[in-house]
Design a protein around this motif. Structure first.
Motif, short mmCIF file in Angstrom:
data_model
loop_
_atom_site.label_atom_id
_atom_site.label_comp_id
_atom_site.label_asym_id
_atom_site.label_seq_id
_atom_site.Cartn_x
_atom_site.Cartn_y
_atom_site.Cartn_z
N UNK A 142 31.84 35.07 29.05
CA UNK A 142 33.41 33.91 27.82
C UNK A 142 33.77 33.41 28.85
N UNK A 143 34.36 31.94 28.64
CA UNK A 143 35.30 31.41 29.10
C UNK A 143 36.77 31.71 28.37
N UNK A 144 37.42 31.84 30.19
CA UNK A 144 38.71 32.46 30.38
C UNK A 144 38.85 33.86 30.93
N UNK A 145 37.13 34.27 30.88
CA UNK A 145 37.10 35.66 31.56
C UNK A 145 36.70 35.65 32.68
N UNK A 146 37.31 36.80 33.34
CA UNK A 146 37.09 36.36 34.82
C UNK A 146 36.90 37.85 35.48
N UNK A 147 36.21 38.51 37.31
CA UNK A 147 35.58 39.21 37.57
C UNK A 147 35.47 39.36 38.86
N UNK A 148 36.33 40.59 38.70
CA UNK A 148 35.99 41.07 40.80
C UNK A 148 35.25 42.50 40.97
N UNK A 149 34.65 42.50 41.87
CA UNK A 149 33.87 43.90 41.98
C UNK A 149 34.78 44.85 43.40
N UNK A 150 35.10 46.14 42.69
CA UNK A 150 35.24 46.83 44.01
C UNK A 150 33.95 47.31 44.27
N UNK A 151 33.18 47.29 46.24
CA UNK A 151 32.26 47.48 46.31
C UNK A 151 32.13 48.79 46.76
N UNK A 152 31.52 50.14 47.22
CA UNK A 152 31.76 51.36 47.44
C UNK A 152 32.33 51.84 49.04
N UNK A 153 32.14 50.58 50.19
CA UNK A 153 32.17 50.11 51.03
C UNK A 153 33.32 49.08 51.15
N UNK A 154 34.23 48.46 51.85
CA UNK A 154 35.04 49.85 52.33
C UNK A 154 35.34 50.49 52.17
N UNK A 155 35.72 52.36 51.95
CA UNK A 155 35.81 53.34 51.68
C UNK A 155 37.60 53.14 51.80
N UNK A 156 38.18 53.75 50.64
CA UNK A 156 39.42 53.57 50.00
C UNK A 156 40.16 54.80 50.58
N UNK A 157 41.79 54.96 51.36
CA UNK A 157 42.45 55.67 51.67
C UNK A 157 42.84 55.82 50.56
N UNK A 158 42.12 57.79 50.85
CA UNK A 158 43.22 58.81 49.68
C UNK A 158 44.40 58.89 49.18
N UNK A 159 44.12 58.29 47.72
CA UNK A 159 46.03 58.27 47.12
C UNK A 159 45.79 57.41 46.05
N UNK A 160 46.61 57.18 45.44
CA UNK A 160 46.72 56.65 43.88
C UNK A 160 47.11 54.56 44.88
N UNK A 161 45.97 54.12 43.74
CA UNK A 161 46.27 52.72 44.53
C UNK A 161 46.53 52.28 42.63
N UNK A 162 47.83 51.27 43.15
CA UNK A 162 48.30 50.65 41.89
C UNK A 162 47.24 48.73 41.54
N UNK A 163 47.36 48.99 40.28
CA UNK A 163 46.40 47.63 40.66
C UNK A 163 47.55 46.38 40.24
N UNK A 164 47.32 45.33 40.50
CA UNK A 164 48.11 43.90 40.70
C UNK A 164 47.33 42.59 40.08
#
Length: 265
Positions: A56-78
């Motif tokens: 829809x108009x005004x909507x954006x999308x981002x995709x976090x692919x399986x690779x690269x793997x993220x370090x273990x922990x808690x990731x805050x989103x901004x």
């Protein structure tokens, strides 16, 4: 009133996370993931994703692919609204985690990488990640007749001759209590711990591991492969009274299995 933008997300069986949101500005936006540092330490790990118009108009999308793997922990989103704009925390919208409910396929390869989007206590969107060489996924934990029986399934390694479950007294490296492992009907494994064997060290905590083979390194036993990011307050087990002590299995803040021994009176 919390005016932070809200992001919806969905996750598939490969660990791919799709974010959808409506940025408040028309500037080229990006999504920023920041690994939450330990107290008093600076931020060291970040991951940036492009947000592109979608749906829809005004909507954006981002995709976090399986690779690269993220370090273990808690990731805050901004949200990064534009090149010169400061970052803004994101609130959680709809989280579609149905792909995680059944634990996924058996026998995951090494390394075992897990991602679970969740809402923080202060109402923002974060991602809990685990990244381990091998992992023993705990199933039912049964408490009866002064014993604790754990069923589990091994990922990232093979169960071989000499395998055993190992309880290690927290704060030590050499105070260990081993118990034999037996095959379970579902293709996994099981082991039983006598609570009386743990009380001699007083009020302490024993962390639960699996040694997949006689000379193999210890693999943590925990519950990571579903949609529960913080299990400690959700899965609560009863205590077993042994002499003057109470013994209780529980999940730590990292969703690892441990056994607490507390003196009574």
């Amino acid at each position: 009133m919390n005016t932070a933008p809200r992001a919806h997300c969905s996750l598939d069986t490969d660990g791919r996370i799709t974010f959808r949101l409506r940025p408040p500005t028309a500037m080229p936006p990006r999504l920023l993931l920041v690994l939450r540092p330990k107290k008093g330490r600076p931020e060291e790990h970040t991951h940036t994703l492009d947000l592109e118009p979608h749906g829809e108009e005004g909507e954006f999308r981002a995709v976090l692919e399986p690779l690269p793997r993220l370090e273990e922990g808690r990731w805050d989103t901004y949200l990064l609204p534009g090149p010169d704009a400061g970052r803004e925390r994101l609130r959680p919208g709809l989280r579609d985690l149905r792909a995680l409910v059944d634990g996924g396929p058996p026998g995951r390869p090494s390394p075992v990488a897990v991602r679970v989007p969740y809402a923080t206590k202060d109402g923002f969107l974060a991602i809990r990640t685990w990244l381990r060489t091998a992992h023993a996924e705990a199933g039912p934990v049964d408490i009866a007749d002064g014993t604790i029986t754990v069923r589990a399934r091994l990922h990232g390694a093979r169960l071989e001759e000499g395998a055993e479950a190992v309880l290690r007294l927290r704060g030590t490296t050499d105070t260990l209590h081993g118990v034999p492992v037996r095959p379970a009907r579902d293709g996994g494994l099981a082991f039983t711990v006598a609570c009386a064997d743990l009380v001699a060290s007083g009020s302490r905590v024993w962390d639960v591991f699996l040694r997949p083979a006689a000379d193999a390194p210890l693999t943590r036993v925990g519950r990571l492969l579903d949609d529960v990011a913080d299990r400690k307050g959700v899965f609560v087990y009863p205590r077993v009274t042994v002499g003057g002590s109470a013994v209780r299995p529980y999940y730590t803040v990292d969703n690892d299995l441990a056994v607490e021994v507390t003196a009574l009176g």
